[in-house]
Motif scaffolding. Structure first.
Motif, PDB file in Angstrom:
ATOM      1  N   GLN A 192       0.986  -0.798   0.410  1.00 35.74           N
ATOM      2  CA  GLN A 192       0.163  -0.133   0.171  1.00 35.74           C
ATOM      3  C   GLN A 192       0.819   1.234   0.179  1.00 35.74           C
ATOM      4  O   GLN A 192      -0.014   1.689  -0.366  1.00 35.74           O
ATOM      5  CB  GLN A 192      -1.665   0.215   0.737  1.00 35.74           C
ATOM      6  CG  GLN A 192      -2.426  -0.791   1.127  1.00 35.74           C
ATOM      7  CD  GLN A 192      -2.552  -1.195   2.677  1.00 35.74           C
ATOM      8  OE1 GLN A 192      -2.762  -0.774   3.092  1.00 35.74           O
ATOM      9  NE2 GLN A 192      -4.231  -2.365   1.985  1.00 35.74           N
ATOM     10  N   GLU A 193       1.995   1.155   0.240  1.00 37.63           N
ATOM     11  CA  GLU A 193       3.045   1.912   0.574  1.00 37.63           C
ATOM     12  C   GLU A 193       3.602   3.024  -1.210  1.00 37.63           C
ATOM     13  O   GLU A 193       4.019   1.701  -1.188  1.00 37.63           O
ATOM     14  CB  GLU A 193       4.235   1.946   1.415  1.00 37.63           C
ATOM     15  CG  GLU A 193       3.142   1.310   3.236  1.00 37.63           C
ATOM     16  CD  GLU A 193       3.269   3.442   3.727  1.00 37.63           C
ATOM     17  OE1 GLU A 193       3.244   4.491   3.069  1.00 37.63           O
ATOM     18  OE2 GLU A 193       2.122   3.172   4.203  1.00 37.63           O
ATOM     19  N   PRO A 194       3.923   3.697  -0.937  1.00 35.18           N
ATOM     20  CA  PRO A 194       5.235   3.962  -2.192  1.00 35.18           C
ATOM     21  C   PRO A 194       6.536   3.128  -1.726  1.00 35.18           C
ATOM     22  O   PRO A 194       7.016   3.713  -1.539  1.00 35.18           O
ATOM     23  CB  PRO A 194       5.328   5.288  -2.090  1.00 35.18           C
ATOM     24  CG  PRO A 194       5.100   6.200  -0.361  1.00 35.18           C
ATOM     25  CD  PRO A 194       3.576   4.641  -0.441  1.00 35.18           C
ATOM     26  N   THR A 215       1.410 -13.327  -3.690  1.00 38.33           N
ATOM     27  CA  THR A 215       0.101 -12.269  -3.141  1.00 38.33           C
ATOM     28  C   THR A 215      -0.987 -11.415  -3.392  1.00 38.33           C
ATOM     29  O   THR A 215      -2.188 -11.584  -3.396  1.00 38.33           O
ATOM     30  CB  THR A 215       0.209 -10.853  -1.739  1.00 38.33           C
ATOM     31  OG1 THR A 215       1.237 -10.067  -2.685  1.00 38.33           O
ATOM     32  CG2 THR A 215       1.323 -11.409  -0.284  1.00 38.33           C
ATOM     33  N   GLY A 216      -0.603 -11.527  -4.781  1.00 37.04           N
ATOM     34  CA  GLY A 216      -1.250 -11.411  -6.101  1.00 37.04           C
ATOM     35  C   GLY A 216      -1.301  -9.814  -5.650  1.00 37.04           C
ATOM     36  O   GLY A 216      -2.907  -8.895  -6.536  1.00 37.04           O
ATOM     37  N   LEU A 217      -0.524  -8.687  -5.193  1.00 32.56           N
ATOM     38  CA  LEU A 217      -1.131  -7.306  -5.327  1.00 32.56           C
ATOM     39  C   LEU A 217       0.221  -7.418  -6.418  1.00 32.56           C
ATOM     40  O   LEU A 217       1.497  -7.065  -6.544  1.00 32.56           O
ATOM     41  CB  LEU A 217      -0.277  -7.309  -3.665  1.00 32.56           C
ATOM     42  CG  LEU A 217      -1.238  -8.089  -2.720  1.00 32.56           C
ATOM     43  CD1 LEU A 217      -1.068  -7.100  -0.577  1.00 32.56           C
ATOM     44  CD2 LEU A 217      -3.249  -7.244  -2.940  1.00 32.56           C
ATOM     45  N   THR A 218       0.267  -5.415  -6.744  1.00 30.74           N
ATOM     46  CA  THR A 218       0.752  -4.659  -7.501  1.00 30.74           C
ATOM     47  C   THR A 218       1.387  -3.507  -6.905  1.00 30.74           C
ATOM     48  O   THR A 218       1.410  -3.021  -6.073  1.00 30.74           O
ATOM     49  CB  THR A 218      -0.264  -3.459  -8.728  1.00 30.74           C
ATOM     50  OG1 THR A 218      -0.470  -4.458  -8.951  1.00 30.74           O
ATOM     51  CG2 THR A 218       1.159  -3.177  -9.502  1.00 30.74           C
ATOM     52  N   ALA A 219       3.023  -3.385  -6.892  1.00 31.12           N
ATOM     53  CA  ALA A 219       4.059  -2.312  -6.328  1.00 31.12           C
ATOM     54  C   ALA A 219       3.282  -0.958  -6.609  1.00 31.12           C
ATOM     55  O   ALA A 219       3.533  -1.028  -7.877  1.00 31.12           O
ATOM     56  CB  ALA A 219       5.166  -3.284  -6.454  1.00 31.12           C
ATOM     57  N   GLY A 240       9.152   7.676   0.075  1.00 30.01           N
ATOM     58  CA  GLY A 240       8.672   6.312  -0.234  1.00 30.01           C
ATOM     59  C   GLY A 240       9.646   5.433   0.707  1.00 30.01           C
ATOM     60  O   GLY A 240      10.450   5.262   1.745  1.00 30.01           O
ATOM     61  N   ILE A 241       9.004   3.765   0.967  1.00 32.92           N
ATOM     62  CA  ILE A 241       9.699   2.784   1.416  1.00 32.92           C
ATOM     63  C   ILE A 241      10.613   2.513   0.514  1.00 32.92           C
ATOM     64  O   ILE A 241      10.210   1.671  -0.477  1.00 32.92           O
ATOM     65  CB  ILE A 241       8.693   1.477   3.043  1.00 32.92           C
ATOM     66  CG1 ILE A 241       7.353   0.667   2.202  1.00 32.92           C
ATOM     67  CG2 ILE A 241       8.360   2.974   3.748  1.00 32.92           C
ATOM     68  CD1 ILE A 241       6.617   0.539   2.822  1.00 32.92           C
ATOM     69  N   THR A 242      11.264   1.315   1.870  1.00 36.41           N
ATOM     70  CA  THR A 242      11.676  -0.161   0.914  1.00 36.41           C
ATOM     71  C   THR A 242      12.146  -1.421   1.566  1.00 36.41           C
ATOM     72  O   THR A 242      11.723  -1.455   2.655  1.00 36.41           O
ATOM     73  CB  THR A 242      13.576   0.430   0.015  1.00 36.41           C
ATOM     74  OG1 THR A 242      13.137  -0.642  -0.540  1.00 36.41           O
ATOM     75  CG2 THR A 242      14.307   0.992   1.158  1.00 36.41           C
ATOM     76  N   THR A 243      13.075  -2.142   1.203  1.00 38.38           N
ATOM     77  CA  THR A 243      13.601  -3.356   1.475  1.00 38.38           C
ATOM     78  C   THR A 243      14.982  -3.863   1.633  1.00 38.38           C
ATOM     79  O   THR A 243      15.271  -3.392   0.172  1.00 38.38           O
ATOM     80  CB  THR A 243      12.466  -4.842   1.296  1.00 38.38           C
ATOM     81  OG1 THR A 243      13.173  -5.196   2.057  1.00 38.38           O
ATOM     82  CG2 THR A 243      12.801  -5.266  -0.479  1.00 38.38           C
ATOM     83  N   PHE A 244      15.607  -3.666   2.332  1.00 38.54           N
ATOM     84  CA  PHE A 244      16.995  -4.226   2.807  1.00 38.54           C
ATOM     85  C   PHE A 244      17.515  -5.597   3.780  1.00 38.54           C
ATOM     86  O   PHE A 244      16.796  -6.023   4.378  1.00 38.54           O
ATOM     87  CB  PHE A 244      17.840  -3.197   3.047  1.00 38.54           C
ATOM     88  CG  PHE A 244      17.576  -1.468   2.162  1.00 38.54           C
ATOM     89  CD1 PHE A 244      18.316  -2.290   0.609  1.00 38.54           C
ATOM     90  CD2 PHE A 244      17.444  -0.584   2.814  1.00 38.54           C
ATOM     91  CE1 PHE A 244      18.769  -0.808   0.438  1.00 38.54           C
ATOM     92  CE2 PHE A 244      17.631   0.635   1.660  1.00 38.54           C
ATOM     93  CZ  PHE A 244      18.147   0.279   0.903  1.00 38.54           C
ATOM     94  N   LEU A 245      18.616  -6.002   3.200  1.00 38.80           N
ATOM     95  CA  LEU A 245      18.870  -7.400   4.373  1.00 38.80           C
ATOM     96  C   LEU A 245      19.124  -6.257   5.751  1.00 38.80           C
ATOM     97  O   LEU A 245      19.141  -4.816   5.071  1.00 38.80           O
ATOM     98  CB  LEU A 245      20.223  -7.398   3.874  1.00 38.80           C
ATOM     99  CG  LEU A 245      20.051  -8.135   2.134  1.00 38.80           C
ATOM    100  CD1 LEU A 245      21.517  -8.500   2.771  1.00 38.80           C
ATOM    101  CD2 LEU A 245      19.491  -9.171   2.532  1.00 38.80           C
TER     102      LEU A 245
END
Length: 295
Positions: A192-194, A215-219, A240-245
């Motif tokens: 849901q986040e940018p 999940t069938g969700l769109t980024a 925005g947010i992201t994902t990292f190690l």
């Protein structure tokens, strides 16, 4: 084509020419004079050339012998250099390791290993290439890299691998974000986040795309950047947010939050299947595996 001489015969020939005599060459090479004479006679017969003018008390090169002498000296010098290079490689005095590392690992995990290996083997040159995990795999397959760090998954299964570490992929948000105080974040909440994402070919992007398919969700991709400092700056400023190690997030202004279904990546040091590893490359693999706990 079979050559009419070998390096041993050329060494005898050059020594005779340098010492201007068979007896002096025999003493220099610690062999019988008869062996020297026989070697030169065989060489002349095989080449069908007279190499020395023979006088009572001295010898001298013929024009043909002088031509051979110039080439023989060069060949022997190159052979000596080759032998020395091989001895140096055997002792790990020289060599090169070309390794590919994804940016997150190159910046936050590998520096201690690279510096530690270099301290033990200062003569070995390390060439480090930063690229996405899939591009690194292609470069290894093409022989452009010797080793690389890859995600241990189906695409890397055909490669030779040594497990390095298991790391958690987490959500990275600014400290002021609502997620920062949560124990975990669901995939639905994340999408849901940018988002600020790496470009295609990086395991960071592949992770998010795999989560999207599951999940069938769109980024909602707000920014694309392969530059970690820029990505962090965008997140820190709230765009925005992201994902990292997880280890990559450990700095002021940012918070690391686990996914509701914790996401783990297995990372391995890999090379082409059945590829020959030089002594330098083998030493690097052994060093990294022995010291991977410092990652």
């Amino acid at each position: 084509m079979a050559l009419p001489f070998d390096l041993r015969a050329l060494r005898v020939f050059v020594t005779v020419a340098d010492r201007a005599g068979f007896s002096a060459a025999a003493r220099e090479l610690h062999v019988a004079q008869s062996a020297i004479s026989q070697t030169i006679a065989n060489l002349e017969r095989q080449l069908e050339l007279m190499l020395f003018h023979r006088h009572e008390r001295r010898i001298a090169l013929t024009p043909e012998g002088a031509e051979l002498y110039a080439h023989a000296r060069e060949l022997l010098e190159r052979a000596e250099s080759t032998h020395l290079a091989m001895r140096e490689l055997h002792g790990l005095v020289k060599g090169e390791v070309r390794i590919g590392i994804p940016s997150m690992l190159g910046s936050y995990y590998f520096p201690p290993l690279l510096m530690g290996f270099k301290a033990q083997h200062p003569g070995i040159r390390l060439t480090v290439v930063e690229a996405g995990a899939r591009r690194l795999q292609r470069m290894i397959a093409a022989g452009e890299l010797d080793l690389g760090v890859v995600v241990d998954d189906e695409q890397s299964r055909p490669m030779e691998r040594r497990h390095l570490t298991r790391e958690e992929m987490v959500v990275c948000v600014p400290r002021a974000h609502a997620f920062a105080g949560c124990r975990s974040v669901t995939a639905e909440e994340f999408f849901q986040e940018p988002l600020v994402l790496f470009q295609d070919g990086y395991f960071h992007r592949e992770f998010v795309e795999a989560l999207s398919r599951q999940t069938g969700l769109t980024a909602n991709v707000a920014f694309q950047s392969n530059l970690i400092p820029l990505t962090k700056a965008i997140v820190r400023q709230g765009f925005g947010i992201t994902t990292f190690l997880r280890r990559v997030v450990d700095e002021p202004g940012l918070a690391a939050v686990s996914f509701a279904n914790p996401a783990w990546l297995d990372l391995s040091l890999a090379w082409a299947q059945d590829a020959y590893l030089s002594r330098a490359e083998s030493a690097f693999v052994e060093y990294v595996i022995a010291h991977r706990k410092i990652m």
